[in-house]
Design an enzyme around this catalytic site. Structure first.
Site, mmCIF file in Angstrom:
data_model
loop_
_atom_site.group_PDB
_atom_site.id
_atom_site.type_symbol
_atom_site.label_atom_id
_atom_site.label_comp_id
_atom_site.label_asym_id
_atom_site.label_seq_id
_atom_site.Cartn_x
_atom_site.Cartn_y
_atom_site.Cartn_z
ATOM 1 N N HIS A 187 36.281 54.333 43.010
ATOM 2 C CA HIS A 187 37.510 54.758 44.229
ATOM 3 C C HIS A 187 38.786 54.386 43.834
ATOM 4 O O HIS A 187 39.812 54.815 44.325
ATOM 5 C CB HIS A 187 37.057 54.208 45.468
ATOM 6 C CG HIS A 187 35.840 54.695 46.046
ATOM 7 N ND1 HIS A 187 35.602 56.043 46.314
ATOM 8 C CD2 HIS A 187 34.683 54.082 46.805
ATOM 9 C CE1 HIS A 187 34.392 56.285 47.033
ATOM 10 N NE2 HIS A 187 33.948 54.997 47.203
ATOM 11 N N HIS A 234 29.187 57.904 48.419
ATOM 12 C CA HIS A 234 30.503 58.291 48.487
ATOM 13 C C HIS A 234 31.040 59.059 47.403
ATOM 14 O O HIS A 234 30.671 58.952 46.166
ATOM 15 C CB HIS A 234 31.539 56.976 48.693
ATOM 16 C CG HIS A 234 30.884 55.984 49.738
ATOM 17 N ND1 HIS A 234 30.206 55.060 49.516
ATOM 18 C CD2 HIS A 234 31.424 56.017 51.008
ATOM 19 C CE1 HIS A 234 30.068 54.349 50.717
ATOM 20 N NE2 HIS A 234 30.774 54.807 51.681
ATOM 21 N N ASP A 254 26.357 58.133 43.957
ATOM 22 C CA ASP A 254 26.737 57.178 45.197
ATOM 23 C C ASP A 254 26.637 58.184 46.310
ATOM 24 O O ASP A 254 27.397 59.397 46.215
ATOM 25 C CB ASP A 254 28.186 56.608 44.646
ATOM 26 C CG ASP A 254 28.426 55.393 45.468
ATOM 27 O OD1 ASP A 254 28.895 55.872 46.661
ATOM 28 O OD2 ASP A 254 28.439 54.183 44.997
#
Length: 390
Positions: free
Chosen positions: A132, A170, A168
């Site tokens: 991220h 996300h 993942d």
């Protein structure tokens, strides 16, 4: 090429610690390494501790001002600059933050270097996968984006095509952002739908910038997707794209937070399906990238029940010594878990599920099924850019 698998490990990576009560508990890293050792897998791989990523390496992805902000926050956490995403609830500043983050990044960059240069065929850094982090800011528990840095280093060393597959729960937004306009990098992310989960990005229409159309691939899965749907989606998108793209190296991110027990998301995947996807990534690396495979960790917040088993399977697969699913978990490891966490550890390396799914091509498309709708939306958005039929 030696063919030997490599495990990147330095005990100091457990210093990446946002503090008591934060979901990203570094005990998950320590317990994974102890389980790897309990199975003797540390003797089946070469265990290497790479140097921390230096400033010139960090600048391959991150802006100078951001790196300086991380350094300042690392030295004086109470003065962290929130405009860079530092000192927030997700990314609290802590003493030594720059050093711990650079060390994790260094392991992924070192893995990429050794795989590209032929020192290792496969390399695993389960402390990595911090996908991220943005070029100019921290986000989602991630300070430096080691996955993007590993890819950038491969390009710097001469790779012309690098594929990144992120499973993942996300969206792999930071890696996508780093290479949005770069047709040399194919980023594929399978994740829970942005309507129901952070970071609210990763729609199928996000397909790459001008001149790099089709280089970003996003498969947004409905909340509640379980093993059969997750595996169906992976196999409906990833293999064909890798075959068309012909990467010279494959980088994969194996966040374990797709698991049904993960407290921060809403998919219903088991360790058995996570193992099956790791096996598929291993096979795809050999089929399409001459075996060059850099495998990273990522999210995962069921720090006892899920993460150590999932990533130990990953290490075992890379080492060519897969652990049979029904294998009992070593008792000494279970005792270590209780000593560290006062929690009971799982007893086997399986959740008791045999991975199975209906092949998208053989079983056909169901227009009333939300998962199939998601698969088709992704294929329509990107497959034509690769000369493939949706």
């Amino acid at each position: 090429m030696s063919g030997r698998a490599q495990l990147m490990w330095d005990e100091e990576v457990t210093g990446y610690d946002f503090g008591a009560g934060h979901p990203m508990d570094p005990v998950r890293l320590a317990l994974t390494m102890r389980l790897v050792q309990a199975y003797g897998l540390d003797r089946a791989v070469r265990v290497v501790a790479a140097k921390p990523a230096g400033e010139s390496t960090l600048r391959l992805v991150h802006g100078q001002e951001y790196i300086e902000a991380v350094r300042r926050a690392s030295a004086a956490p109470e003065a962290a600059d929130g405009s860079y995403g530092l000192g927030t609830i997700d990314d609290p500043a802590f003493a030594g933050m720059h050093e711990a983050s650079a060390l994790i990044a260094g392991q992924s960059v070192g893995a990429a270097e050794d795989v590209w240069r032929g020192e290792a065929l496969h390399a695993v850094n389960f402390a990595g996968g911090l996908h991220h982090a943005m070029p100019r800011g921290a986000s989602g528990f991630c300070i430096y984006n080691d996955a993007a840095l590993a890819i950038a280093r491969l390009l710097e060393l001469g790779a012309e095509r690098v594929a990144y597959v992120d499973v993942d729960v996300h969206h792999g937004d930071g890696v996508q952002a780093a290479f949005w306009d770069d047709p040399r990098v194919l980023t594929i992310s399978l994740h829970e739908h942005p309507r129901t989960l952070f970071p609210q990005t990763g729609w199928p229409e996000e397909a790459g910038g001008e001149g790099a159309e089709g280089s970003a691939v996003n498969l947004a899965l409905p909340a509640g997707t379980s093993d059969a749907g997750w595996l169906r989606a992976f196999h409906a998108v990833v293999p064909e794209l890798l075959a068309a793209f012909r990467p010279q190296a494959l980088v994969t991110q194996h966040g374990a937070d797709t698991h049904v027990e993960d407290p921060l998301a809403h998919l219903a995947v088991t360790v058995d399906a996570q193992r099956a996807v790791a096996e598929s990534c291993h096979r795809l690396a050999h089929e399409h990238a001459d075996g060059r495979w850099v495998a990273l960790g990522g999210g995962g917040y069921a720090v006892v029940d899920v993460v150590p088993r999932s990533w130990t399977h990953l290490v075992a697969i890379a080492a060519g010594r897969p652990v049979e699913a029904t294998t009992p978990v070593p008792e000494e490891w279970r005792q270590e878990v209780y000593r560290r966490t006062r929690m009971d550890a799982p007893r086997r390396m399986t959740d008791g599920r045999e991975p199975d799914w209906r092949d998208f091509h053989e079983a056909g498309y169901d227009p009333a099924d939300r998962l199939d709708q998601a698969i088709l939306a992704t294929r329509r958005a990107v497959f034509p850019h690769h000369g493939l039929l949706p």
